[in-house]
Each structure stands twice: as C-alpha cells, then as structure tokens.
Design a protein around this motif. Sequence first.
Motif, mmCIF file in Angstrom:
data_model
loop_
_atom_site.group_PDB
_atom_site.id
_atom_site.type_symbol
_atom_site.label_atom_id
_atom_site.label_comp_id
_atom_site.label_asym_id
_atom_site.label_seq_id
_atom_site.Cartn_x
_atom_site.Cartn_y
_atom_site.Cartn_z
ATOM 1 N N VAL A 199 -14.173 12.183 1.925
ATOM 2 C CA VAL A 199 -15.624 12.379 1.823
ATOM 3 C C VAL A 199 -15.979 13.855 1.992
ATOM 4 C CG1 VAL A 199 -17.807 11.942 3.033
ATOM 5 C CG2 VAL A 199 -16.277 10.047 2.489
ATOM 6 N N SER A 200 -15.239 14.536 2.899
ATOM 7 C CA SER A 200 -15.565 15.936 3.161
ATOM 8 C C SER A 200 -14.778 16.864 2.238
ATOM 9 C CB SER A 200 -15.276 16.263 4.626
ATOM 10 O OG SER A 200 -13.915 16.007 4.916
ATOM 11 N N GLY A 201 -14.139 16.309 1.228
ATOM 12 C CA GLY A 201 -13.444 17.134 0.244
ATOM 13 C C GLY A 201 -12.087 17.636 0.690
ATOM 14 N N GLY A 202 -11.624 17.133 1.839
ATOM 15 C CA GLY A 202 -10.298 17.514 2.322
ATOM 16 C C GLY A 202 -9.231 16.930 1.416
ATOM 17 N N GLU A 203 -8.079 17.539 1.443
ATOM 18 C CA GLU A 203 -7.038 17.107 0.524
ATOM 19 C C GLU A 203 -5.942 16.352 1.243
ATOM 20 O OE1 GLU A 203 -6.245 18.750 -2.990
ATOM 21 O OE2 GLU A 203 -8.427 18.503 -2.977
ATOM 22 N N LYS A 204 -5.828 16.623 2.528
ATOM 23 C CA LYS A 204 -4.615 16.178 3.180
ATOM 24 C C LYS A 204 -4.791 14.799 3.818
ATOM 25 C CE LYS A 204 -0.884 18.191 5.739
ATOM 26 N NZ LYS A 204 0.005 17.210 5.252
ATOM 27 N N LEU A 205 -4.277 13.795 3.122
ATOM 28 C CA LEU A 205 -4.346 12.452 3.676
ATOM 29 C C LEU A 205 -3.138 12.199 4.563
ATOM 30 C CD1 LEU A 205 -5.687 10.266 0.728
ATOM 31 C CD2 LEU A 205 -6.888 11.778 2.304
ATOM 32 N N GLN A 206 -3.440 11.494 5.667
ATOM 33 C CA GLN A 206 -2.397 11.146 6.630
ATOM 34 C C GLN A 206 -1.544 9.984 6.092
ATOM 35 O OE1 GLN A 206 -3.842 9.474 10.410
ATOM 36 N NE2 GLN A 206 -3.858 11.593 11.169
ATOM 37 N N SER A 207 -0.282 10.004 6.442
ATOM 38 C CA SER A 207 0.545 8.826 6.172
ATOM 39 C C SER A 207 0.548 7.946 7.412
ATOM 40 C CB SER A 207 1.982 9.236 5.853
ATOM 41 O OG SER A 207 2.042 9.760 4.556
ATOM 42 N N VAL A 238 0.821 -1.217 0.000
ATOM 43 C CA VAL A 238 0.000 0.000 0.000
ATOM 44 C C VAL A 238 0.858 1.272 0.000
ATOM 45 C CG1 VAL A 238 -2.089 -0.964 1.053
ATOM 46 C CG2 VAL A 238 -0.177 -0.263 2.518
ATOM 47 N N ARG A 239 0.240 2.375 -0.464
ATOM 48 C CA ARG A 239 0.887 3.686 -0.368
ATOM 49 C C ARG A 239 0.915 4.125 1.105
ATOM 50 N NH1 ARG A 239 -2.792 7.154 -4.494
ATOM 51 N NH2 ARG A 239 -3.957 5.290 -5.107
ATOM 52 N N PRO A 240 1.686 5.150 1.427
ATOM 53 C CA PRO A 240 1.729 5.602 2.833
ATOM 54 C C PRO A 240 0.353 5.930 3.404
ATOM 55 C CG PRO A 240 3.489 6.636 1.590
ATOM 56 C CD PRO A 240 2.666 5.866 0.585
ATOM 57 N N ASP A 241 -0.590 6.368 2.564
ATOM 58 C CA ASP A 241 -1.931 6.670 3.080
ATOM 59 C C ASP A 241 -2.830 5.428 3.121
ATOM 60 O OD1 ASP A 241 -2.633 6.246 0.413
ATOM 61 O OD2 ASP A 241 -2.706 8.391 -0.039
ATOM 62 N N LEU A 242 -2.255 4.254 2.846
ATOM 63 C CA LEU A 242 -2.895 2.935 2.919
ATOM 64 C C LEU A 242 -3.852 2.636 1.765
ATOM 65 C CD1 LEU A 242 -3.426 2.506 6.778
ATOM 66 C CD2 LEU A 242 -1.509 1.775 5.352
ATOM 67 N N ARG A 243 -3.730 3.433 0.676
ATOM 68 C CA ARG A 243 -4.484 3.076 -0.522
ATOM 69 C C ARG A 243 -3.639 2.143 -1.382
ATOM 70 N NH1 ARG A 243 -6.646 8.709 -2.809
ATOM 71 N NH2 ARG A 243 -4.491 9.285 -2.288
ATOM 72 N N MET A 266 -3.697 0.948 11.719
ATOM 73 C CA MET A 266 -4.062 1.262 10.324
ATOM 74 C C MET A 266 -5.497 1.769 10.235
ATOM 75 S SD MET A 266 -2.540 -1.951 8.183
ATOM 76 C CE MET A 266 -0.982 -1.849 7.302
ATOM 77 N N ALA A 267 -6.377 1.157 11.040
ATOM 78 C CA ALA A 267 -7.794 1.537 10.995
ATOM 79 C C ALA A 267 -7.972 3.011 11.354
ATOM 80 C CB ALA A 267 -8.610 0.646 11.935
ATOM 81 N N ASP A 268 -7.144 3.525 12.255
ATOM 82 C CA ASP A 268 -7.211 4.954 12.599
ATOM 83 C C ASP A 268 -6.883 5.806 11.376
ATOM 84 O OD1 ASP A 268 -7.813 4.266 15.195
ATOM 85 O OD2 ASP A 268 -5.775 4.578 15.950
ATOM 86 N N THR A 269 -5.805 5.432 10.693
ATOM 87 C CA THR A 269 -5.382 6.189 9.506
ATOM 88 C C THR A 269 -6.438 6.119 8.408
ATOM 89 O OG1 THR A 269 -3.075 5.723 10.050
ATOM 90 C CG2 THR A 269 -3.546 6.401 7.776
ATOM 91 N N VAL A 270 -6.956 4.914 8.161
ATOM 92 C CA VAL A 270 -7.948 4.752 7.095
ATOM 93 C C VAL A 270 -9.199 5.568 7.402
ATOM 94 C CG1 VAL A 270 -9.518 3.099 5.998
ATOM 95 C CG2 VAL A 270 -7.105 2.521 6.305
ATOM 96 N N ALA A 271 -9.661 5.517 8.641
ATOM 97 C CA ALA A 271 -10.869 6.255 9.005
ATOM 98 C C ALA A 271 -10.629 7.764 8.846
ATOM 99 C CB ALA A 271 -11.289 5.931 10.440
ATOM 100 N N HIS A 272 -9.476 8.206 9.262
ATOM 101 C CA HIS A 272 -9.131 9.624 9.116
ATOM 102 C C HIS A 272 -9.117 10.033 7.637
ATOM 103 C CE1 HIS A 272 -6.325 13.033 8.589
ATOM 104 N NE2 HIS A 272 -6.873 13.478 9.721
ATOM 105 N N ASN A 273 -8.475 9.219 6.825
ATOM 106 C CA ASN A 273 -8.347 9.559 5.410
ATOM 107 C C ASN A 273 -9.685 9.506 4.676
ATOM 108 O OD1 ASN A 273 -5.682 10.019 5.836
ATOM 109 N ND2 ASN A 273 -4.944 8.106 4.902
ATOM 110 N N LEU A 274 -10.533 8.563 5.059
ATOM 111 C CA LEU A 274 -11.866 8.494 4.440
ATOM 112 C C LEU A 274 -12.667 9.749 4.777
ATOM 113 C CD1 LEU A 274 -12.885 4.759 4.974
ATOM 114 C CD2 LEU A 274 -12.871 5.975 2.781
#
Lengths: 406, 406
Positions: free
Chosen positions: B335-343, B283-288, B323-331
């Motif tokens: 969803v809210s149109g934010g750009e900044k995904l956590q690594s 996965v990428r650092p943002d877990l995608r 990982m679940a914390d990061t994924v939930a944060h990034n989702l």
Amino acid sequence: MNRPNIVILGAGYGGIMTAVNLQKSMSSEEAKITLVNKHDYHYQTTWLHENAAGTLHHDRTRLAINDVVDFNKINFVQDTVKSIDPKSKTVKLEDGELNYDYLVIGLGFESATFGIDGIEEHALTIQNINSARKIRDHIEYNFAQYNLERGEREDLITIGVGGAGFTGIEFVAELANRIPELCQEYDVPREKVRLINVEAGPTALAGFDPELVEYAMNRLEEKGVEFKLGTMIKKVTEDSIIVEKDEEREEIKTKNFIWAAGVTGNSIVQESGFETNRGRVPVRPDLRTPDYDDVFVVGDCAVIMNPDTERPYPPTAQIAIQMADTVAHNLKQMVSGGEKLQSFEPHIQGTVASLGHTDAIGVVFDDKKLFGRSASIMKKAIDNRYLMKLGGVGLLLKKGKLDMYH
Amino acid sequence: MNRPNIVILGAGYGGIMTAVNLQKSMSSEEAKITLVNKHDYHYQTTWLHENAAGTLHHDRTRLAINDVVDFNKINFVQDTVKSIDPKSKTVKLEDGELNYDYLVIGLGFESATFGIDGIEEHALTIQNINSARKIRDHIEYNFAQYNLERGEREDLITIGVGGAGFTGIEFVAELANRIPELCQEYDVPREKVRLINVEAGPTALAGFDPELVEYAMNRLEEKGVEFKLGTMIKKVTEDSIIVEKDEEREEIKTKNFIWAAGVTGNSIVQESGFETNRGRVPVRPDLRTPDYDDVFVVGDCAVIMNPDTERPYPPTAQIAIQMADTVAHNLKQMVSGGEKLQSFEPHIQGTVASLGHTDAIGVVFDDKKLFGRSASIMKKAIDNRYLMKLGGVGLLLKKGKLDMYH
C-alpha cells in the motif's frame, strides 16, 4: 409369624404418603409392609412441568425414597408392576411376584390421547422425570439445530402445547420464562420463536373464576404466548400439528409438540380386571375397590364424586395425599381387627396455578381469589407443607421452594 | 480519495489477526479495510472440542469481533462469502458484492469425508460454534432418551469418534471427563456407556513422540476409552458405524458418531478458480497465491511446505496467527509503495495436545517433552498468549484460561 402382608404399589403422592403414615402408626410386629416402585426415588408430579421447561432441575423435584421411608420398617422393592390378580392376591412384577393380604394401588396416571391421530407416536408428554427431562432436551436440541439449517426452519423453534388446563397453562408459563434464555444460549432471535397453546374448550383453565383466567391469559400473552381456544387438534405429525376451528383447518409447523390435555388412570388397573370408569376405579367411601375388600386405591387411579357439583373431583396431589391418610387409618383398623373404617372426605384448601417464578393465580378458603405474588407464595407454601408432612424439616430444607418471596 | 480497498474474508485466527495488525500499523488515510465474517463473533477453533463435549461453554470460546476490532477504523460486514472472482476483483456475498484492491482469504477449513459412505449425512463434525453446540446437545438428547426405551438401547449411550489425530484425541479426552457427569444427569449407569475411538493409522497422534503417545493412550484407556487402531471406517449409518480391521468387519451400534479425522480448505477457494492442492492454496513465500499478486491466503486455506520434512506444515492456529503478521506487514509494504515483501517463516514454539482438565502431552523448544500438569499449564499459556496478542489484558481476563494450576 402370622403378620399380614401389606403391599403398596407405587411411590407417588398417594403411595409414599401411605407408606410414611403406616411406618409411623404400625409396628413391624403388626404387619409386613412392602413398597414397590419402578425407581428408587419419589418425585413431585406437580413440578414436572418446570423440569420439562428447563426452569427447574429435575433433581430438585425428586427425592430418594430412602430419605423418607425407613427401609428397616418397610421392605422396598424396586421393580415394575406388570399386572395384579385380585383373586389369587398376587402382583406380577417384571422380575418376580408378590403375595398380599392387603393391597394399596397407587400407580398414578397415563396420558389420554382421546384417539387423536399421531399423538401416541409424535407428541411428548409430561409424565415422569424421564419424560420431563427429555422434553427439556428435545427443545434444546431443536434450538441448537436452527442455526445449522440453510433455510429458516421455524418448525424447530415453534413450541406447541396441547391443552390449556392446569398442566398446559403452568407449562406454557414456565416456557415463556425459559424462551429468552434459550434464545441467548442458541443465538436465536426472540421474535422468531413461537409458543402456541391450543385448547379445544372455549376457555383456558376451565373451572377457574373468569377474572383469574383473564389475568392469567393477559400475563401469558404479554410474554408472547399465542392462545388458540375453541380449537381442536385433529392430527399430530413428526413436524406439524393440524388444528381446526369453526371448520377451518390450519397446519402449524412444529417439531416441539407437547400434549398436556388429558390424563387417565394407569391402564394396568383396568387390564387387571378392576371395575373402572374412564380408567379410574370408582372407590367406596373407605377407598376400597367396589369388588375387593382387601384392595385400596389412592391418587389418580381412583375417582370420587363431589356431591356438591355431581362431578368427580379432579385428580390432584392434594387429594392423593389426603387419601393416603384415610387408607393408612383404615389399614391400621383392619390389621388390628377394628371394624370402623373411615370415609374419605376431601378438604380442598385451595387451588393455585403457577404462572412461573413469582406469578400465579388461585382460590383459597373457598372463594378468596389470589393474584400474582401472593398466589405464588401460597403455591410454594402448599408445596413446602407437603415436604414437611412427607419428610419433616430436613426434607423441607433440602427440597423445598425456599425462595418464596422472590 | 484514492485509498486502496483491502478486504479480509473470514475472522478466524488468520483473518482477525490480520485485521488487528492492520488497524495498528495503518491509518485510515492509507487504506479502507473491510472485514467480512458470517457471524459477529470470532471463536477459538482449538477450543471447540471442549464445547462439543460439554466441558466448556461456547461463550467462553467466542468473543465479539467488536471487542478487538475498532469499527471506526475497520469496516465490518456480517455476511456469508459465496464466491470470489479474482479477475474482476470482486467478492460475492449472500447479500451483496464487494470490490477489492487487495484481498486476504481466511475462510478456514471444512471437514474432509475422504469419500466414506454416510459421513456427509450421518456424522457430526466439530467445525464451528453451531456444530459444536449441536454435538453437546445431540449426545445429551440421546442420553435423555435411554431411560425411556423399553429394551436396552446401547446405541444411544455409545459415542464413536473417528480419528485419533489432534482433534480426535483432545475431544475423546474431554468426553472421558464429561461422561460421569452425563451419567449422573441422565441416570445412566457408567458401565453401560462406551466411548470408542477409531483410527485408520497404526497409532494415535501420528507424528508425536511414541513415549508421549503411550502416555496419552494409557491415561485415556484408564478413563474408559476404547481404541481401535489400524481400523478403517467403511460406512456410517443413522445408528451405526461399520469398521474393518484385517479384513474383518464389525458393526458398532451408535447414534453418536463424530467425525474428527480430516479437514481441508474451504471449498469456496477451489470453486473460485484458485490453484489448490488438496483444497489448499500452495502460496508463495510472501503468502500470495501463485497466480494473483493482490490476493493473500492465511490459515487453513493455505499450504506451505516444511523444507526439513518435505511435508506440508499442519494447519494450526499457531501458524495462522504467524501468517497474519506476515500478511499485514506485506500489505503495509504494498500500500505504501514498498517493494520488499517478507517471506513467511513459521516459528513452531511447541505443540501440546490437551488430555482434558489438568492433563496434556506436548513438545516445546524442539525436543523437550512435557507430560501431565506441566504440559497442561503450557497449553493454557499458549492459549492465553494468543488472547493477549489479539485483545490485550482486558480480553485475557475476560476469556482466558486463568485456572492454569488446577
């Protein structure tokens, strides 16, 4: 020391009660008494179906022989009997040989397969602690496997029981109570589980009053038991039984088939050359074999006729225990030079079949019918009385069914 | 209603924590969230070896998803995932199909057989509640059979465990504690039972400090575990394993062989066309995933590199939960149109291997070594902290290991 050697083979109901009676009535100077048994424990055969169903732990059913037999007075040999030679008065054991002056054969029963194809290889039978425990684990193991299979493998959660006699019905009743627990433990939907009782005769519990039989069958059917009466088992395979009724055959897929339809005397007796009738010795009134004055037989290896019905008495714990009284009395007579041997007279106090937990049916005092809770209490009272007789209050408290009223 | 569809596949550590995090951080108006799982329960994979050994009941290990996921906020679908099509953004289930805008793959692990002959067919593996329960019953069943055999069938009471990694050692430790109970339950002499651990590598618990490894092996050897290190398993049959050390082969007779030596990501991921490395998605650092901006992977199906060691982090519960914390944060961001995904940044708080009951070994705070009771308390504290995080104090009280000090 010219003490006679008394050897008792088997510590089932008949054997152990003979030993316990003799240790009370005879001094060590009068005779040397040896008890031979495969295990160092005695077990209540009439409770084994509960162990097999998993509703009662097998440690409740067995007790250390040491707990009731005084090893200072009675010589205990843990070994397996291989054969008896009544001419040379010797018993061959797996690890040795014993000589006797008087012998008591109490070697119990074996399953009778009636020559049905596959029973020997594929059926489980309720015979002893080991086989009862195995049945419990066998059923559990198949339930555990069910959710690991991709397809629906109903054979794993179908239980077939051959025979609707005493043992078959008592066992099915315990299973009916156990199945909800199994479903919970193994995440199996209750409605997928089948419990099938197959009986060749036209009725369950043959010999019981029809009113009692109807009560029993209704109660068990309410709990999900499927009865197939008048149905022969033609063949047993690894994962099915083939049954036949009115010349129509049906295959029932099951990995759990328990054969509870017939027993016969231990085959060692016949193989050792004693006269037998369907595997049992037709003993004289004093319980000696027809041919040998120094050999007694107690319990399931003996057969005696009921003069009223002109049929043999069924081999029950009750009769085995009563036989032990007669054998012990007669041995005492013979050892002390007395002439008058007692004739055995069974006193049938009652017959009760458990339907599990607090339910049962039975007949006591010849014709009084009992149902439900009162029959269940009577059943437990009979079992408790035996423990009292065998080992006194201490044993009763340790191993008795003291939850009589609930 | 233009709410995006978030679909989470799997309710293991990563999946269920993602769902629980999202139900806290997102309102129903923001997104429609669907959680798919084969069972209606979540289980703690790190406790399964206890269920398999029979030292802890599996109902302690699992909990109803309903207990921690709010079904008013999250749509729960009990079904089995068959495949994923990331191009059409659909998931095929056994009984249907789901569309998604965002996908979280948390489908867990599978056993890796490394191509060893017979493992697929004959080895038992600790994978889920069903297979762990089966192992418990499998061993019990063979112990039950032992006394029914005429010859001495040591294969029935020999337990072989493949792999001395984390799971292998923890499982062997539980078994070492269980065996005395099994011997009592099934009347098997303790000295006849063998418990053999086979490991291809030169040491048990590779990666642990040698002092800790020595402690663990000594403790287990005291309890009767036989280690065969540097020993390859060449073949597994129905009643034996064939092992090889220094080019010498040995056949070990056992009907109980449990393979605990390797896991890989769920094969559905690779079969669905995602890029994988040994069955896991890099996965990428943002877990995608490397190829799809709308697909996250959590837990054992993902692989991330540890830059310090240049090796992948081991697939642990600890990392999956983080990982679940990061994924939930990034989702939430997406969803809210934010750009900044956590690594994702793992914080390894400690690693503790249980040796059963009150014994363990571990490392915490990078280099503090723990032995025995203090390590065991730490292990239980880690498990309890997870339950707190997942379901609060109520869940902790219901399912926690609260017997921390004895």
